[in-house]
Design a protein around this motif. Structure first.
Motif, PDB file in Angstrom:
ATOM      1  N   ALA A  42      -4.765 -48.033  56.601  1.00 38.65           N
ATOM      2  CA  ALA A  42      -5.632 -46.950  56.132  1.00 38.65           C
ATOM      3  C   ALA A  42      -6.949 -47.534  55.641  1.00 38.65           C
ATOM      4  CB  ALA A  42      -4.949 -46.167  55.013  1.00 38.65           C
ATOM      5  N   GLU A  43      -8.043 -46.997  56.123  1.00 44.15           N
ATOM      6  CA  GLU A  43      -9.372 -47.432  55.680  1.00 44.15           C
ATOM      7  C   GLU A  43      -9.944 -46.361  54.762  1.00 44.15           C
ATOM      8  OE1 GLU A  43     -13.118 -49.347  57.948  1.00 44.15           O
ATOM      9  OE2 GLU A  43     -12.780 -47.220  58.390  1.00 44.15           O
ATOM     10  N   ALA A  44     -10.054 -46.680  53.476  1.00 42.41           N
ATOM     11  CA  ALA A  44     -10.480 -45.687  52.490  1.00 42.41           C
ATOM     12  C   ALA A  44     -11.964 -45.392  52.607  1.00 42.41           C
ATOM     13  CB  ALA A  44     -10.172 -46.186  51.082  1.00 42.41           C
ATOM     14  N   ALA A  45     -12.302 -44.110  52.491  1.00 43.32           N
ATOM     15  CA  ALA A  45     -13.704 -43.709  52.492  1.00 43.32           C
ATOM     16  C   ALA A  45     -14.336 -43.873  51.117  1.00 43.32           C
ATOM     17  CB  ALA A  45     -13.834 -42.262  52.954  1.00 43.32           C
ATOM     18  N   ASP A  46     -13.525 -43.766  50.060  1.00 41.14           N
ATOM     19  CA  ASP A  46     -14.041 -43.842  48.698  1.00 41.14           C
ATOM     20  C   ASP A  46     -12.855 -44.024  47.747  1.00 41.14           C
ATOM     21  OD1 ASP A  46     -12.812 -41.309  48.453  1.00 41.14           O
ATOM     22  OD2 ASP A  46     -14.687 -40.271  48.893  1.00 41.14           O
ATOM     23  N   PRO A  47     -13.111 -44.171  46.430  1.00 44.41           N
ATOM     24  CA  PRO A  47     -12.004 -44.351  45.482  1.00 44.41           C
ATOM     25  C   PRO A  47     -11.015 -43.192  45.439  1.00 44.41           C
ATOM     26  CG  PRO A  47     -14.048 -45.123  44.507  1.00 44.41           C
ATOM     27  CD  PRO A  47     -14.427 -44.455  45.795  1.00 44.41           C
ATOM     28  N   ALA A  51      -6.852 -43.258  45.598  1.00 43.41           N
ATOM     29  CA  ALA A  51      -5.914 -42.546  44.719  1.00 43.41           C
ATOM     30  C   ALA A  51      -4.949 -41.682  45.529  1.00 43.41           C
ATOM     31  CB  ALA A  51      -6.689 -41.697  43.718  1.00 43.41           C
ATOM     32  N   ALA A  52      -5.460 -41.013  46.557  1.00 46.27           N
ATOM     33  CA  ALA A  52      -4.594 -40.169  47.389  1.00 46.27           C
ATOM     34  C   ALA A  52      -3.540 -41.015  48.092  1.00 46.27           C
ATOM     35  CB  ALA A  52      -5.438 -39.410  48.407  1.00 46.27           C
ATOM     36  N   ALA A 194     -13.602 -51.246  42.210  1.00 43.77           N
ATOM     37  CA  ALA A 194     -14.909 -51.830  41.897  1.00 43.77           C
ATOM     38  C   ALA A 194     -14.739 -52.891  40.823  1.00 43.77           C
ATOM     39  CB  ALA A 194     -15.894 -50.757  41.422  1.00 43.77           C
ATOM     40  N   VAL A 195     -15.702 -53.799  40.787  1.00 43.94           N
ATOM     41  CA  VAL A 195     -15.694 -54.905  39.832  1.00 43.94           C
ATOM     42  C   VAL A 195     -17.057 -54.980  39.166  1.00 43.94           C
ATOM     43  CG1 VAL A 195     -15.452 -57.402  39.550  1.00 43.94           C
ATOM     44  CG2 VAL A 195     -14.063 -56.213  41.250  1.00 43.94           C
ATOM     45  N   GLU A 196     -17.053 -55.198  37.865  1.00 41.40           N
ATOM     46  CA  GLU A 196     -18.292 -55.510  37.145  1.00 41.40           C
ATOM     47  C   GLU A 196     -18.254 -56.984  36.766  1.00 41.40           C
ATOM     48  OE1 GLU A 196     -18.764 -52.912  33.820  1.00 41.40           O
ATOM     49  OE2 GLU A 196     -18.586 -51.081  35.040  1.00 41.40           O
ATOM     50  N   LEU A 197     -19.343 -57.688  37.026  1.00 38.82           N
ATOM     51  CA  LEU A 197     -19.334 -59.113  36.744  1.00 38.82           C
ATOM     52  C   LEU A 197     -20.694 -59.606  36.284  1.00 38.82           C
ATOM     53  CD1 LEU A 197     -19.370 -61.119  40.093  1.00 38.82           C
ATOM     54  CD2 LEU A 197     -19.638 -58.659  40.022  1.00 38.82           C
ATOM     55  N   GLN A 198     -20.637 -60.724  35.579  1.00 38.58           N
ATOM     56  CA  GLN A 198     -21.826 -61.363  35.047  1.00 38.58           C
ATOM     57  C   GLN A 198     -22.527 -62.142  36.145  1.00 38.58           C
ATOM     58  OE1 GLN A 198     -22.602 -61.041  31.572  1.00 38.58           O
ATOM     59  NE2 GLN A 198     -24.586 -61.633  32.399  1.00 38.58           N
ATOM     60  N   LEU A 199     -23.840 -61.955  36.257  1.00 34.99           N
ATOM     61  CA  LEU A 199     -24.664 -62.769  37.138  1.00 34.99           C
ATOM     62  C   LEU A 199     -25.345 -63.850  36.312  1.00 34.99           C
ATOM     63  CD1 LEU A 199     -26.306 -59.910  39.244  1.00 34.99           C
ATOM     64  CD2 LEU A 199     -24.273 -61.261  39.814  1.00 34.99           C
ATOM     65  N   HIS A 200     -25.950 -64.808  36.995  1.00 37.61           N
ATOM     66  CA  HIS A 200     -26.547 -65.945  36.299  1.00 37.61           C
ATOM     67  C   HIS A 200     -27.935 -66.248  36.862  1.00 37.61           C
ATOM     68  CE1 HIS A 200     -22.719 -66.855  34.335  1.00 37.61           C
ATOM     69  NE2 HIS A 200     -22.168 -66.543  35.490  1.00 37.61           N
ATOM     70  N   GLN A 201     -28.795 -66.714  35.992  1.00 35.79           N
ATOM     71  CA  GLN A 201     -30.138 -67.090  36.418  1.00 35.79           C
ATOM     72  C   GLN A 201     -30.063 -68.293  37.355  1.00 35.79           C
ATOM     73  OE1 GLN A 201     -32.071 -67.591  32.560  1.00 35.79           O
ATOM     74  NE2 GLN A 201     -33.156 -65.666  32.869  1.00 35.79           N
TER      75      GLN A 201
END
Length: 434
Positions: A42-47, A51-52, A194-201
């Motif tokens: 199954a290829e999900a179109a969105d979150p 869930a479905a 989704a993932v939230e992550l720290q970026l670096h200079q």
């Protein structure tokens, strides 16, 4: 048992079922040497699609494994629904906070391109086509890990769908146990959307590959050992013994340095005393061109790998590594660790106290070749001082989560699995419960 066709009733993405003309193609993982029997793809179109699918699987008594492309596939998927997350591809970069929020299907190269516009970087590995979320769920070794640690150490939050089909935002304060497990314990606990992550200079990046005939391997390895003995965290150097079909054996040094060229060349001075190389691609480079250093395949192909952690790279180990040609292997890679990798890490794997990682790779083109590659890998490892554990992302289909985690950590992961997914709706590439 409920009909698999019911998936399509509430699922807006694409679904492939056994008997569909292209089912046998889409069910295959990135590593074409891994057989991956599945019940559906199954290829999900969105979150909401994710869930479905979870609600369907939970009601049908089935399991789901998430794969953007299946780089870490183990083949433990009999009767499982494979979820392709490649369409969860949003990227939002906040240059002020130096953070990014990315969909679960975003590959490393796309994040690098987005971050580089702001002179920022994520923590990319050697391949630009591997998903950032998948790498983070397995801990994640990066070119810049000696400076910034595990990829997982730099994750600040996850958006997930839990085993009841509910959307949740997981943070260190919101659910500390689940957050800990997701940062390197694999995909056994939830489906990450989704993932939230720290970026670096990263104001400057110098990198590239230097390549010599294999006859110079002893001198190159000696220079490599001298460089890595004093390398700062900004410098990462890998050594590769290479033997490609139809070509003579070679030895390479791969480099990245988060800094200017003159500084990098000073740190790499031992290479200057070596014989003239066949090629030298080192240069100041854009942050989104890291994938060109090792030029790994960007299309699916077969492979057989084995990873280990070396406790030392002394004279005895150096002699053992060079005692025989690497054939039938294509490559034997040594990655310098240390730096931030060895610092405390609140992740399932914890700190990497071993100074080097070893990665052995060959192509199992037929059963005879597969047996020869496996025998060579086993013989090499038997001659070397390895720690007995390895990063989760280094595991191959013959191994289990117990090869990556200590018994105490594995017990904790199993407890979290029991609390958050008691019915086994989720199945990772290397489940914590066998």
């Amino acid at each position: 048992m409920r009909s698999l066709k019911e998936i399509t009733e509430t699922f807006r993405g694409r679904v492939w079922l056994p008997g569909d003309t292209d089912f046998d193609q889409v069910r295959r993982p990135w590593n074409l040497a891994v057989d991956q029997p599945v019940a559906a793809v199954a290829e999900a179109a969105d979150p909401d699609d994710v869930a479905a699918l979870v609600r369907y699987a939970a009601g049908a008594g089935m399991s789901i494994t998430a794969q953007p492309s299946g780089h870490g596939a183990s083949g433990r998927t009999d009767g499982v629904i494979v979820l392709r997350t490649g369409r969860l591809d949003s990227i939002l970069v906040d240059p002020q906070t130096r953070r990014a929020r990315i969909g679960a299907g975003v590959p490393s190269g796309r994040l690098q391109t987005a971050a580089a516009r702001h002179r920022l970087t994520g923590l990319p590995g050697s391949s630009p086509v591997v998903s950032v979320a998948g790498v983070a769920l397995g801990g994640g070794l990066s070119w810049f890990g000696r400076r910034h640690g595990w990829v997982a150490d730099n994750v600040t939050a996850f958006d997930i769908v839990d085993a009841r089909g509910r959307h949740r935002h997981v943070t260190p304060t919101g659910d500390a146990d689940l957050f800990w497990a997701l940062r390197g314990g694999g995909g056994d606990f939830a489906l990450v959307t989704a993932v939230e992550l720290q970026l670096h200079q990263a104001p400057a990046l110098y990198g590239g590959r230097v390549l010599w005939p294999a006859a110079h391997a002893p001198a190159v390895l000696d220079a490599y050992r001298r460089i890595t003995a004093t390398a700062p965290g900004e410098l990462t150097v890998w050594l590769d013994l290479l033997h490609f079909p139809g070509a003579d054996p070679m030895v390479a040094v791969d480099v990245t340095h988060l800094g200017p060229e003159d500084e990098a060349r000073d740190l790499l001075a031992p290479l200057d005393g070596l014989p003239a190389p066949l090629t030298d691609s080192r240069r100041m480079m854009p942050l989104d061109e890291l994938g060109g250093i090792t030029a790994e395949p960007t299309v699916p192909s077969p492979g057989a790998s084995r990873g280990e952690l070396l406790t030392t790279l002394d004279d005895t180990v150096a002699a053992a590594l060079l005692a025989e040609p690497i054939a039938p292997l294509l490559s034997m890679q040594i990655r310098h660790l240390g730096g931030a990798f060895s610092r405390p890490s609140d992740s399932p794997h914890g700190p990497l106290t071993e100074p080097y990682a070893l990665y052995l790779f060959g192509i199992p083109s037929d059963p005879s070749a597969a047996a020869a590659v496996d025998a060579k890998q086993r013989a090499l490892v038997a001659s070397l001082p390895v720690s007995g554990r390895k990063p989760y992302t280094f595991l191959n289909p013959s191994e289990t989560a117990a090869d990556a985690f200590t018994p105490a950590v594995l017990d904790r992961l199993r407890g979290i699995k029991k609390r958050h997914d008691p019915d086994g709706v989720f199945r990772s590439n290397f489940p914590v419960r066998i």
